[in-house]
Design a protein around this motif. Structure first.
Motif, PDB file in Angstrom:
ATOM      1  N   ILE A   8       0.857  -1.196   0.000  1.00 38.83           N
ATOM      2  CA  ILE A   8       0.000   0.000   0.000  1.00 38.83           C
ATOM      3  C   ILE A   8       0.891   1.243   0.000  1.00 38.83           C
ATOM      4  N   LYS A   9       0.893   1.946  -1.101  1.00 40.44           N
ATOM      5  CA  LYS A   9       1.723   3.153  -1.178  1.00 40.44           C
ATOM      6  C   LYS A   9       0.899   4.371  -1.548  1.00 40.44           C
ATOM      7  N   LYS A  10      -0.222   4.128  -2.214  1.00 40.44           N
ATOM      8  CA  LYS A  10      -1.012   5.264  -2.691  1.00 40.44           C
ATOM      9  C   LYS A  10      -2.430   5.179  -2.141  1.00 40.44           C
ATOM     10  N   ILE A  11      -2.900   6.304  -1.598  1.00 40.60           N
ATOM     11  CA  ILE A  11      -4.288   6.338  -1.148  1.00 40.60           C
ATOM     12  C   ILE A  11      -5.084   7.305  -2.044  1.00 40.60           C
ATOM     13  N   GLY A  12      -6.364   7.021  -2.179  1.00 40.54           N
ATOM     14  CA  GLY A  12      -7.257   7.914  -2.918  1.00 40.54           C
ATOM     15  C   GLY A  12      -8.311   8.423  -1.942  1.00 40.54           C
ATOM     16  N   ILE A  13      -8.574   9.720  -1.959  1.00 42.63           N
ATOM     17  CA  ILE A  13      -9.532  10.301  -1.007  1.00 42.63           C
ATOM     18  C   ILE A  13     -10.831  10.640  -1.735  1.00 42.63           C
ATOM     19  N   ILE A  14     -11.932  10.079  -1.241  1.00 38.69           N
ATOM     20  CA  ILE A  14     -13.248  10.351  -1.840  1.00 38.69           C
ATOM     21  C   ILE A  14     -14.071  11.104  -0.792  1.00 38.69           C
ATOM     22  N   GLY A  15     -14.255  12.389  -1.032  1.00 40.83           N
ATOM     23  CA  GLY A  15     -14.902  13.259  -0.043  1.00 40.83           C
ATOM     24  C   GLY A  15     -13.844  14.125   0.613  1.00 40.83           C
ATOM     25  N   ILE A  75     -10.260   5.681   0.254  1.00 40.52           N
ATOM     26  CA  ILE A  75     -10.865   6.069   1.537  1.00 40.52           C
ATOM     27  C   ILE A  75     -12.142   6.836   1.248  1.00 40.52           C
ATOM     28  N   GLU A  76     -13.249   6.244   1.641  1.00 43.98           N
ATOM     29  CA  GLU A  76     -14.557   6.895   1.455  1.00 43.98           C
ATOM     30  C   GLU A  76     -14.829   7.744   2.691  1.00 43.98           C
ATOM     31  N   CYS A  77     -14.857   9.046   2.534  1.00 42.25           N
ATOM     32  CA  CYS A  77     -15.271   9.918   3.642  1.00 42.25           C
ATOM     33  C   CYS A  77     -16.232  10.936   3.054  1.00 42.25           C
ATOM     34  N   ILE A  91     -14.619  -2.868  -6.042  1.00 40.19           N
ATOM     35  CA  ILE A  91     -14.617  -4.312  -6.340  1.00 40.19           C
ATOM     36  C   ILE A  91     -14.177  -4.537  -7.797  1.00 40.19           C
ATOM     37  N   LYS A  92     -14.707  -3.701  -8.690  1.00 38.01           N
ATOM     38  CA  LYS A  92     -14.365  -3.835 -10.119  1.00 38.01           C
ATOM     39  C   LYS A  92     -12.842  -3.796 -10.327  1.00 38.01           C
ATOM     40  N   TYR A  93     -12.153  -2.909  -9.582  1.00 38.43           N
ATOM     41  CA  TYR A  93     -10.696  -2.762  -9.767  1.00 38.43           C
ATOM     42  C   TYR A  93      -9.890  -3.481  -8.668  1.00 38.43           C
ATOM     43  N   TYR A  94     -10.550  -4.287  -7.854  1.00 40.23           N
ATOM     44  CA  TYR A  94      -9.868  -5.047  -6.796  1.00 40.23           C
ATOM     45  C   TYR A  94      -9.066  -4.123  -5.866  1.00 40.23           C
ATOM     46  N   ARG A  95      -9.668  -3.009  -5.458  1.00 39.83           N
ATOM     47  CA  ARG A  95      -8.969  -2.079  -4.570  1.00 39.83           C
ATOM     48  C   ARG A  95      -9.479  -2.228  -3.142  1.00 39.83           C
ATOM     49  N   ASP A  96      -8.553  -2.179  -2.193  1.00 36.47           N
ATOM     50  CA  ASP A  96      -8.937  -2.176  -0.780  1.00 36.47           C
ATOM     51  C   ASP A  96      -9.598  -0.832  -0.455  1.00 36.47           C
ATOM     52  N   ILE A  97     -10.446  -0.843   0.557  1.00 40.22           N
ATOM     53  CA  ILE A  97     -11.168   0.403   0.844  1.00 40.22           C
ATOM     54  C   ILE A  97     -11.494   0.583   2.332  1.00 40.22           C
ATOM     55  N   ILE A  98     -11.375   1.815   2.783  1.00 46.37           N
ATOM     56  CA  ILE A  98     -11.818   2.199   4.136  1.00 46.37           C
ATOM     57  C   ILE A  98     -13.133   2.966   3.970  1.00 46.37           C
ATOM     58  N   PHE A  99     -14.150   2.551   4.719  1.00 44.06           N
ATOM     59  CA  PHE A  99     -15.430   3.257   4.678  1.00 44.06           C
ATOM     60  C   PHE A  99     -15.642   4.008   5.990  1.00 44.06           C
ATOM     61  N   LEU A 100     -15.869   5.303   5.887  1.00 43.44           N
ATOM     62  CA  LEU A 100     -16.261   6.084   7.067  1.00 43.44           C
ATOM     63  C   LEU A 100     -17.765   6.054   7.262  1.00 43.44           C
ATOM     64  N   SER A 101     -18.513   6.020   6.141  1.00 43.00           N
ATOM     65  CA  SER A 101     -19.972   6.061   6.236  1.00 43.00           C
ATOM     66  C   SER A 101     -20.493   4.644   6.510  1.00 43.00           C
ATOM     67  N   ALA A 102     -20.277   4.214   7.751  1.00 40.60           N
ATOM     68  CA  ALA A 102     -20.585   2.829   8.123  1.00 40.60           C
ATOM     69  C   ALA A 102     -22.058   2.491   7.894  1.00 40.60           C
ATOM     70  N   GLY A 103     -22.927   3.491   8.038  1.00 37.66           N
ATOM     71  CA  GLY A 103     -24.363   3.259   7.829  1.00 37.66           C
ATOM     72  C   GLY A 103     -24.649   2.786   6.413  1.00 37.66           C
ATOM     73  N   GLY A 104     -23.893   3.255   5.451  1.00 35.40           N
ATOM     74  CA  GLY A 104     -24.062   2.833   4.060  1.00 35.40           C
ATOM     75  C   GLY A 104     -23.597   1.405   3.842  1.00 35.40           C
ATOM     76  N   VAL A 105     -22.587   1.000   4.583  1.00 36.52           N
ATOM     77  CA  VAL A 105     -22.046  -0.356   4.425  1.00 36.52           C
ATOM     78  C   VAL A 105     -23.063  -1.402   4.894  1.00 36.52           C
ATOM     79  N   LEU A 106     -23.867  -1.019   5.904  1.00 35.66           N
ATOM     80  CA  LEU A 106     -24.895  -1.944   6.420  1.00 35.66           C
ATOM     81  C   LEU A 106     -25.846  -2.405   5.319  1.00 35.66           C
ATOM     82  N   ASP A 107     -26.078  -1.521   4.319  1.00 34.59           N
ATOM     83  CA  ASP A 107     -27.005  -1.846   3.222  1.00 34.59           C
ATOM     84  C   ASP A 107     -26.317  -2.586   2.076  1.00 34.59           C
TER      85      ASP A 107
END
Ligand SMILES: NC(=O)c1ccc[n+]([C@@H]2O[C@H](COP(=O)([O-])OP(=O)(O)OC[C@H]3O[C@@H](n4cnc5c(N)ncnc54)[C@H](O)[C@@H]3O)[C@@H](O)[C@H]2O)c1
Length: 275
Positions: A8-15, A75-77, A91-107
């Motif tokens: 893991i060398k590069k992170i992408g920030i979403i939000g 990183i989803e924030c 999933i399409k690009y096989y990338r690991d991900i951190i989710f901050l919006s845990a409520g969305g992950v429940l669905d």
């Protein structure tokens, strides 16, 4: 020296709001050993505001799919509503991900299963509460009950529709008052601002239908206080977190950004302390 084991060398920030900016600042200060390969926000203005807070780096603005493609760890924030789309692209690009919006992950139970089969790492930080490590350990043996008691000042409930329907005006409450007592599933629906702590606890523990939530309006406090009680075959534990708001966004507890920064450090660095 080239780190040959750490992929893991590069992170992408979403939000690029409060949490995204805190993460970018941590990279800017050299506190996390990664580079930011790209950023995306539905509002380009938010990205530009973020840039103004950085001194040493100038991460590029890209379209969502390009950010995910460009990084090793996304990183989803952003927001609960954005989670499914971001999850599908990761999933399409096989990338690991951190989710901050845990409520969305429940669905997104279907996508969690798909990510598991594809060995894509999904991370949800502890966020605004302490005790997730103990809950995780307790689950191994068996958990009987998980209870979250959230205590907030009246201003934290401004505009809450559930309270309006019950004719409860938070500003007229002058003694400590229980305004909700039910399951995490109901709390997530009725108190969207409380959604992430209840969702994280549910995912880590026994699910949203079995996790109990009590919400208290307390006119005598200034902080958001989360109490977690876990009972199981291991015994019982109780944690209390008194959260100060983020300097940039009073709706988000400061501990959330800090917990995310430390989670990224744990992922990219070889020393792991705690469960
Ligand atoms: N896990 C926890 O304990 C915890 C605690 C606090 C907040 N959160 C959640 O983390 C997320 C970020 O919180 P924050 O305080 O940084 O919020 P924020 O409002 O400061 O920032 C969110 C940013 O996301 C952007 N955005 C909105 N919709 C988007 C989309 N579809 N795609 C891309 N960007 C979009 C907004 O323009 C904004 O800049 C929220 O969902 C919040 O509920 C989680």
């Amino acid at each position: 020296m080239e780190n040959i084991k750490n992929k893991i060398k590069k992170i992408g920030i979403i939000g690029c709001g409060n949490i995204g900016t805190e993460i970018a600042r941590a990279v800017d200060k050299g506190n996390i050993n990664v580079e930011i390969s790209g950023c995306y926000d539905i509002s380009k203005q938010k990205y530009e505001q973020m840039l103004k807070k950085l001194k040493n780096i100038r991460p590029e603005f890209m379209q969502l799919e390009d950010v995910i493609k460009s990084c090793d760890l996304a990183i989803e924030c952003a927001t609960k509503e954005a989670v499914r789309n971001i999850f599908e692209i990761a999933i399409k690009y096989y990338r690991d991900i951190i989710f901050l919006s845990a409520g969305g992950v429940l669905d997104c139970q279907d996508l969690i299963e798909e990510a598991k089969t594809k060995m894509i790492n999904i991370y949800i930080p502890s966020g605004a509460v302490v005790g997730i490590d103990g809950l995780d350990a307790a689950k191994y043996l068996g958990i009987k009950q998980v209870t979250l008691i959230t205590r907030k000042p009246p201003e934290a409930f401004k505009g809450n529709k559930y309270l309006q329907q019950k004719n409860i005006d938070p500003n007229k409450i002058n003694v400590e008052t229980v305004v909700f007592d039910g399951t995490a599933k109901e709390a997530i629906n009725d108190f969207p601002a409380n959604i992430n702590v209840a969702a994280t606890l549910s995912i880590a523990g026994i699910g949203p239908e079995k996790t109990k939530v009590k919400i208290i309006i307390d006119p005598f406090i200034k902080t958001n206080i989360h109490e977690i009680i876990v009972e199981g075959d291991f015994g019982r534990f109780r944690t209390i977190t008194e959260n100060l708001p983020s300097p940039e966004n009073p709706k988000t507890s400061y501990l959330t950004s800090l917990s995310t920064i430390v989670l990224i450090k744990k992922i990219v660095e070889p020393i792991h302390i705690g469960t």
